[in-house]
Design an enzyme around this catalytic site. Structure first.
Site, PDB file in Angstrom:
ATOM      1  CD  GLU A 129      -9.834  13.032 -42.589  1.00 25.72           C
ATOM      2  OE1 GLU A 129     -10.205  14.178 -42.324  1.00 25.72           O
ATOM      3  OE2 GLU A 129      -8.692  12.622 -42.302  1.00 25.72           O
ATOM      4  CD  GLN A 135     -18.355  21.103 -37.672  1.00 20.36           C
ATOM      5  OE1 GLN A 135     -18.790  20.038 -38.101  1.00 20.36           O
ATOM      6  NE2 GLN A 135     -18.996  22.235 -37.812  1.00 20.36           N
ATOM      7  CB  THR A 136     -15.429  15.878 -32.909  1.00 26.44           C
ATOM      8  OG1 THR A 136     -16.770  16.225 -33.261  1.00 26.44           O
ATOM      9  CG2 THR A 136     -15.461  15.195 -31.550  1.00 26.44           C
ATOM     10  CG  LEU A 163     -18.478  11.353 -31.975  1.00 24.33           C
ATOM     11  CD1 LEU A 163     -18.490  10.485 -33.222  1.00 24.33           C
ATOM     12  CD2 LEU A 163     -17.056  11.823 -31.702  1.00 24.33           C
ATOM     13  CE1 TYR A 222     -21.216  21.676 -34.812  1.00 24.89           C
ATOM     14  CE2 TYR A 222     -19.841  20.406 -33.320  1.00 24.89           C
ATOM     15  CZ  TYR A 222     -20.286  21.621 -33.791  1.00 24.89           C
ATOM     16  OH  TYR A 222     -19.809  22.772 -33.242  1.00 24.89           O
ATOM     17  CE1 TYR A 252      -9.161  18.479 -44.041  1.00 26.73           C
ATOM     18  CE2 TYR A 252     -11.214  17.370 -43.468  1.00 26.73           C
ATOM     19  CZ  TYR A 252      -9.864  17.578 -43.270  1.00 26.73           C
ATOM     20  OH  TYR A 252      -9.207  16.857 -42.318  1.00 26.73           O
ATOM     21  CG  ASP A 302      -6.940  20.811 -41.730  1.00 29.53           C
ATOM     22  OD1 ASP A 302      -5.843  21.407 -41.896  1.00 29.53           O
ATOM     23  OD2 ASP A 302      -7.046  19.819 -40.998  1.00 29.53           O
ATOM     24  CB  CYS A 304       9.029  29.048 -40.503  1.00 29.50           C
ATOM     25  SG  CYS A 304       7.519  29.820 -39.905  1.00 29.50           S
TER      26      CYS A 304
HETATM   27  S1  SF4 Z   1       8.598  27.297 -37.312  1.00 31.81           S
HETATM   28 FE1  SF4 Z   1       7.062  27.696 -35.762  1.00 31.81          FE
HETATM   29  S2  SF4 Z   1       5.571  29.059 -36.713  1.00 31.81           S
HETATM   30 FE2  SF4 Z   1       6.820  28.194 -38.344  1.00 31.81          FE
HETATM   31  S3  SF4 Z   1       5.658  26.402 -39.037  1.00 31.81           S
HETATM   32 FE3  SF4 Z   1       7.087  25.681 -37.497  1.00 31.81          FE
HETATM   33  S4  SF4 Z   1       5.983  25.737 -35.551  1.00 31.81           S
HETATM   34 FE4  SF4 Z   1       4.839  26.981 -37.031  1.00 31.81          FE
END
Ligand code: SF4
Length: 345
Positions: free
Chosen positions: A36, A41-42, A79, A81, A118, A136, A206
């Site tokens: 982690e 950042q990498t 790496l 940072y 995080y 994140d 979604c």
């Molecule tokens: S349906 Fe498409 S936009 Fe929605 S979470 Fe999945 S990959 Fe992302």
């Protein structure tokens, strides 16, 4: 409902997760912490070989705590940072001072140096199964799209809504797997540009997809303005090919790394004169090499190398050493490699 969606997400993860070295070890908490720290950042493909070398050299928290800071920073080479390496070392020392065991809750982990919310959530859920959502860039993007979140995901209200959504997904599932599945989904399927919605376990749920507005979520962040800098590097090279370097002791960047002397040239266009001020006693014909470009966070740095070939040169103090640029044996930056390539004959 959320239970079924959490299940679909975890099933997708079990079938599609990339094979990564920190996923093969029964979730050793130390390995989770190291990975982690490295993954902040990498990119994953740069982390994999460095992770394997790091845990081979420091196989547990006690061996990491017992190492010198310079050894840890050296093993971090490539790496970037490097502050993360120093913080990881301090964390190991704090754990050993406290009895040797990593805390097994997110709240306990957050007490340690270098661990923010995080990392604490990632380690506590992956290693100990605590139900704490990881927020994140990847999980925020997935959540912002599934919920068609009107709020900035980094705002208090945005975070509250995303955390509630992830907690609902965790119902009757392994919290670590849910967090990791969301991170993986964001990294491999729900990409910032052109998400691959057809293979996504969240597609039926979604809202952004339903609206055909995947690109609108999350709203774009304002980028930090890029700062352009001009530096000069005095490259003192002995006949045996060894370079003079010293440890950068001050400043917000490169601290703790060994490099040829560097100066901010500002508006001064005479690189030889700036380099001459860095090493006033260097003799030999200075040769100006092509500028090398180096990026550190939002800084874009053009470094102008000036090479001095010397028969003998007495370093200003013991804090300067001669190193073989192919194997310096001290922590350094990829900038050193670029300078060597720029002025090599
Ligand atoms: S349906 Fe498409 S936009 Fe929605 S979470 Fe999945 S990959 Fe992302």
């Amino acid at each position: 409902m959320a239970r079924m969606k959490g299940r679909a997400l975890v099933d997708w993860f079990r079938n599609n997760a990339r094979a990564l070295p920190w996923r093969n070890d029964n979730r050793d908490p130390y390995h989770v912490v190291v990975s982690e720290f490295m993954l902040q950042q990498t990119q994953v493909d740069r982390v994999v070989p460095r992770f394997e070398a790091f845990v081979a050299r420091f196989p547990n928290i006690a061996s990491l705590a017992a190492a010198e800071e310079d050894e840890v920073v050296e093993e971090w080479s490539g790496l970037g940072y490097y502050r993360r390496a120093r913080m990881l070392h301090r964390l190991a020392e704090a754990v050993v001072d406290g009895g040797g065991d990593l805390p097994n809750t997110a709240a306990g982990l957050e007490e340690l140096p270098g661990i923010g919310p995080y990392t604490a959530a990632a380690v506590a859920s992956l290693a100990w199964g605590e139900a704490v959502p990881v927020l994140d860039g990847n999980t925020m993007r997935v959540g912002a799209r599934v919920l068609a979140l009107a709020h900035d995901p980094r705002s208090a209200e945005g975070r509250r809504r995303l955390e509630a959504w992830i907690l609902a997904l965790m119902e009757n599932q392994s919290p670590g797997e849910v967090n990791e599945a969301l991170m993986e989904l964001g990294a491999t399927v729900c990409a910032p540009v052109e998400p691959e919605c057809t293979g996504c376990p969240c597609s039926s749920d979604c809202a952004a997809k339903r609206l055909g507005r995947q690109q609108d979520f999350p709203p774009p962040r304002r980028r930090r303005a890029t700062v352009s800098l001009r530096w000069v590097a005095a490259c003192i090279v002995r006949a045996d090919g060894r370079w003079l370097v010293h440890r950068v002791e001050e400043g917000p960047i490169l601290r703790g790394l060994w490099l040829p002397p560097l100066a901010d040239a500002g508006e001064d266009r005479d690189s030889v004169e700036v380099a001459g001020r860095l090493v006033p006693h260097a003799v030999g014909l200075p040769v100006v090499g092509p500028a090398v470009r180096h990026h550190i966070t939002h800084r874009k740095i053009d470094v102008f190398p000036v090479r001095f070939d010397v028969d003998r040169f007495d370093p200003p103090s013991d804090a300067w050493i001669w190193v073989d640029p192919r194997d310096p044996g001290v922590p350094t930056s990829s900038l050193f490699e670029k300078l060597v390539a720029a002025v090599s004959r």
